[in-house]
Design a protein around this motif. Structure first.
Motif, PDB file in Angstrom:
ATOM      1  N   ARG A   1       0.874  -1.165   0.000  1.00 43.63           N
ATOM      2  CA  ARG A   1       0.000   0.000   0.000  1.00 43.63           C
ATOM      3  C   ARG A   1       0.909   1.211   0.000  1.00 43.63           C
ATOM      4  N   ALA A   2       0.718   2.099  -0.990  1.00 43.56           N
ATOM      5  CA  ALA A   2       1.599   3.257  -1.123  1.00 43.56           C
ATOM      6  C   ALA A   2       1.551   4.119   0.150  1.00 43.56           C
ATOM      7  N   ASP A   3       0.332   4.306   0.702  1.00 40.49           N
ATOM      8  CA  ASP A   3       0.216   5.150   1.908  1.00 40.49           C
ATOM      9  C   ASP A   3       0.940   4.508   3.092  1.00 40.49           C
ATOM     10  N   VAL A   4       0.949   3.173   3.150  1.00 35.70           N
ATOM     11  CA  VAL A   4       1.606   2.498   4.280  1.00 35.70           C
ATOM     12  C   VAL A   4       3.131   2.613   4.158  1.00 35.70           C
ATOM     13  N   LEU A   5       3.639   2.549   2.922  1.00 37.74           N
ATOM     14  CA  LEU A   5       5.088   2.746   2.744  1.00 37.74           C
ATOM     15  C   LEU A   5       5.500   4.121   3.262  1.00 37.74           C
ATOM     16  N   ILE A   6       4.661   5.121   2.932  1.00 39.04           N
ATOM     17  CA  ILE A   6       4.979   6.498   3.364  1.00 39.04           C
ATOM     18  C   ILE A   6       4.812   6.629   4.886  1.00 39.04           C
ATOM     19  N   GLU A   7       3.759   5.991   5.407  1.00 42.99           N
ATOM     20  CA  GLU A   7       3.550   6.043   6.875  1.00 42.99           C
ATOM     21  C   GLU A   7       4.710   5.371   7.618  1.00 42.99           C
ATOM     22  N   ASP A   8       5.207   4.263   7.056  1.00 44.61           N
ATOM     23  CA  ASP A   8       6.355   3.584   7.695  1.00 44.61           C
ATOM     24  C   ASP A   8       7.568   4.504   7.740  1.00 44.61           C
ATOM     25  N   TYR A   9       7.741   5.287   6.649  1.00 41.17           N
ATOM     26  CA  TYR A   9       8.851   6.246   6.596  1.00 41.17           C
ATOM     27  C   TYR A   9       8.674   7.289   7.711  1.00 41.17           C
ATOM     28  N   MET A  10       7.423   7.740   7.874  1.00 40.12           N
ATOM     29  CA  MET A  10       7.148   8.746   8.924  1.00 40.12           C
ATOM     30  C   MET A  10       7.393   8.149  10.311  1.00 40.12           C
ATOM     31  N   ASP A  11       7.008   6.870  10.483  1.00 36.48           N
ATOM     32  CA  ASP A  11       7.247   6.204  11.790  1.00 36.48           C
ATOM     33  C   ASP A  11       8.735   6.183  12.115  1.00 36.48           C
ATOM     34  N   LYS A  12       9.561   5.983  11.056  1.00 32.36           N
ATOM     35  CA  LYS A  12      11.021   5.939  11.290  1.00 32.36           C
ATOM     36  C   LYS A  12      11.518   7.303  11.767  1.00 32.36           C
ATOM     37  N   LEU A  13      10.979   8.387  11.162  1.00 31.15           N
ATOM     38  CA  LEU A  13      11.376   9.730  11.597  1.00 31.15           C
ATOM     39  C   LEU A  13      10.991   9.944  13.055  1.00 31.15           C
ATOM     40  N   GLU A  14       9.779   9.492  13.399  1.00 31.34           N
ATOM     41  CA  GLU A  14       9.325   9.665  14.773  1.00 31.34           C
ATOM     42  C   GLU A  14      10.205   8.851  15.735  1.00 31.34           C
ATOM     43  N   ALA A  15      10.570   7.635  15.299  1.00 25.84           N
ATOM     44  CA  ALA A  15      11.414   6.784  16.159  1.00 25.84           C
ATOM     45  C   ALA A  15      12.770   7.445  16.382  1.00 25.84           C
ATOM     46  N   LYS A  16      13.305   8.104  15.318  1.00 23.12           N
ATOM     47  CA  LYS A  16      14.607   8.792  15.474  1.00 23.12           C
ATOM     48  C   LYS A  16      14.483   9.915  16.504  1.00 23.12           C
ATOM     49  N   ALA A  17      13.382  10.679  16.393  1.00 23.43           N
ATOM     50  CA  ALA A  17      13.170  11.787  17.332  1.00 23.43           C
ATOM     51  C   ALA A  17      13.030  11.238  18.750  1.00 23.43           C
ATOM     52  N   GLU A  18      12.278  10.169  18.880  1.00 23.34           N
ATOM     53  CA  GLU A  18      12.033   9.558  20.200  1.00 23.34           C
ATOM     54  C   GLU A  18      13.343   9.073  20.829  1.00 23.34           C
ATOM     55  N   LYS A  19      14.234   8.551  19.968  1.00 19.95           N
ATOM     56  CA  LYS A  19      15.529   8.064  20.467  1.00 19.95           C
ATOM     57  C   LYS A  19      16.339   9.213  21.087  1.00 19.95           C
ATOM     58  N   GLU A  20      16.332  10.347  20.376  1.00 21.18           N
ATOM     59  CA  GLU A  20      17.046  11.530  20.897  1.00 21.18           C
ATOM     60  C   GLU A  20      16.433  11.982  22.220  1.00 21.18           C
ATOM     61  N   ILE A  21      15.073  11.954  22.261  1.00 17.18           N
ATOM     62  CA  ILE A  21      14.371  12.432  23.460  1.00 17.18           C
ATOM     63  C   ILE A  21      14.722  11.530  24.657  1.00 17.18           C
ATOM     64  N   LYS A  22      14.724  10.217  24.415  1.00 11.90           N
ATOM     65  CA  LYS A  22      15.026   9.271  25.510  1.00 11.90           C
ATOM     66  C   LYS A  22      16.445   9.474  26.025  1.00 11.90           C
TER      67      LYS A  22
END
Ligand code: GAP
Length: 515
Positions: free
Chosen positions: A96-117
């Motif tokens: 699903r094209a939208d899911v590929l893009i959402e997965d990319y967004m999840d990775k950005l959020e995970a990177k931010a979360e890692k910095e926050i932790k």
């Protein structure tokens, strides 16, 4: 417990099996085992009785899975029940094209979360999360990029701009998760309805769909129910049944299936009063989730970013699954879209004469729609726990326990003779089982040491274990063990049924919802 442990526990203890396992399984289709079917039936009973029995103005139906094909034209599913699909040219895998893009967004959020932790650990008590998120350059960049992508994706989905979705995948250099290739086809719309063919009519004419939602069975029966139940607006029609969707992305166990079950209720109201009832059903449904034991912190509302063509308000109840907060239930204000569309296409007046207003109108609808399988997953993922308890010798040991609300546990009471090679004990235990089986779901078990049998019952969430020992033969009393407190007490055999019923009867749970 993590997600992997939940999935393997569900299989090991007969809750859920993959479909057709001996033939290497069928993706995104699952079967319920002996304990699974009991738990699922209990969840359905809880929903049904809370809707139909607790509300004098809600009645139930059970409509067929096959419906006249015009139903799906009127509902908009033939033209608009699509997901954007994209194929990778090298791996031949479909996404699903939208899911590929959402997965990319999840990775950005995970990177931010890692910095926050990392920062939270460094600064300890003095850490100010809000300040850090709005000022730290890398975190700001990750979250800004994520928000920009989210906006663009939402707009592309809204206006069905498939070219821009492809463009976004290329700009973000998203690669096929399987092969790493960036060779993509164009994005196309893919209709999620499964179709099949009537036996006696050839070609398009005989084409039928497996229903993708149970709701339409309710709408097409609106006039029948109105006439036969003599309900007055506002009133509701409830239904539990199978639905089918040809999901492109099938993952996360029973979260997204191709064949699943829905518990839906359509509440017919006066036009103009829909927002009042929308608010009412939001509160009512949260009460239902809390009564069964879902804590407040695992539940949240999430307003829809894009409203469907038929809705003027829509919200999800999200649950904190082991893979994060995701939709568990939808509450939708569907306006008069469905009844009006069926009225237009069928030529039948889908109207209600309101005696107080002395006029006819097409009622507006508030829908509550929950996937039974998702509720099952939420229930087991919250109930399954590992905890330290004292063993028979008082030493600390670990037990795995399913802490279901007692009313929905697959087995309510286990009957256990202390040892199996003493006929006087096993016969007595069998007689107790034969009496109790008319009261509630019981299990007789004489295999293995008593401690192991307790653990087996904990692992499937049995609220009570009853042990028959040599004293039982003299005084007609038994030891009853409580799953949660591990407290054991001696009670007369004649009191077992009442004791078990007091905590496990479905009425107990229904009363916890309140009025
Ligand atoms: N009648 C409205 C309707 O069908 P939906 O949001 O598409 O709305 C309602 O689905 C609920 O059905 C969801 O909240 C979810 O719990 C469940 N559901 C939808 N698709 C599912 C799937 N593929 N597998 C399991 N459950 C699903």
């Amino acid at each position: 417990m993590d997600f992997k442990q939940i999935v393997s526990h569900a299989k090991e203890y007969g809750f859920i099996f993959q479909s057709s396992e001996i033939y290497d399984t069928l993706a995104a289709v699952y079967d319920y085992g002996p304990n699974g079917v009991e738990l699922k039936n209990n969840i359905k009973e809880y929903w049904w009785r809370s809707m139909v029995q607790r509300h004098a103005n809600i009645v139930g139906i059970d409509s067929a899975i096959f419906m006249h094909p015009k139903t799906w034209k009127a509902s908009g599913h033939v033209d608009a029940f699509n997901d954007p699909l994209i194929d990778n040219k090298d791996s031949k895998k479909r996404y699903r094209a939208d899911v590929l893009i959402e997965d990319y967004m999840d990775k950005l959020e995970a990177k931010a979360e890692k910095e926050i932790k990392k920062a939270a650990k460094r600064f300890g008590e003095a850490f100010d999360r809000d300040q850090f998120v709005t000022t730290h350059p890398r975190v700001v960049r990750y979250l800004d990029e994520k928000n920009k992508i989210a906006k663009r994706l939402a707009q592309a989905m809204k206006i069905s701009d498939l070219a821009d979705m492809k463009q976004l995948i290329e700009e973000l250099q998203i690669a096929c998760p399987e092969s790493g290739s960036r060779e993509w086809t164009d994005v196309r719309q893919f209709n999620l309805m499964f179709s099949t063919q009537l036996g006696n009519i050839a070609g398009e004419e005989g084409k039928l769909y497996l229903r993708p939602e149970t709701a339409q069975g309710i709408f097409v029966n609106f006039l029948n129910v109105l006439k036969t139940s003599r309900q007055k607006v506002p009133f509701g029609i409830a239904q539990i049944g199978k639905a089918f969707r040809n999901e492109i992305v099938a993952r996360q166990f029973i979260f997204r299936m191709r064949e699943f079950e829905q518990m839906e209720m359509q509440y017919f109201v006066r036009p103009g009063e829909e927002m009042e009832w929308y608010k009412f059903w939001k509160e009512e449904r949260i009460k239902w989730h809390k009564a069964i034991g879902s804590p407040q912190e695992k539940l949240r509302f999430h307003d829809h970013d894009n409203l469907a063509h038929y809705a003027n308000a829509a919200v999800d109840i999200q649950f904190d699954f082991p893979f994060g907060f995701k939709e568990l239930e939808g509450i939708h204000s569907r306006t008069d879209f469905d009844l009006s569309s069926h009225q237009d296409l069928s030529g039948k007046k889908m109207q209600y004469f309101d005696p107080e207003l002395e006029k006819n109108y097409v009622p507006y609808v508030i829908e509550t729609s929950i996937g039974c399988d998702r509720m099952f997953l939420a229930t087991i993922s919250h109930a399954l726990q590992e905890e330290k308890v004292p063993d028979a010798k008082g030493k600390e040991s670990t037990r795995v326990v399913m802490k279901f609300h007692p009313s929905i546990a697959p087995v309510k009471c286990a009957i256990l003779p202390l040892v199996k090679n003493k006929p006087e004990l096993t016969e007595k235990a069998q007689r107790i089982f034969d009496d109790l089986k008319f009261v509630t779901q019981c299990q007789y078990d004489e295999k293995d040491a008593i401690g192991r049998r307790y653990r087996r019952q904990d692992a499937i969430g049995t609220p009570y274990c009853v042990t028959i020992d040599f004293d039982t033969l003299d005084d007609d009393s038994v030891t009853i063990r409580d799953r949660d407190t591990l407290h054991q007490e001696r009670i007369p055999i004649r009191e077992i049924a009442d004791k078990v019923r007091q905590r496990t009867d479905m009425t107990v749970l229904l009363q916890e919802i309140g009025d």
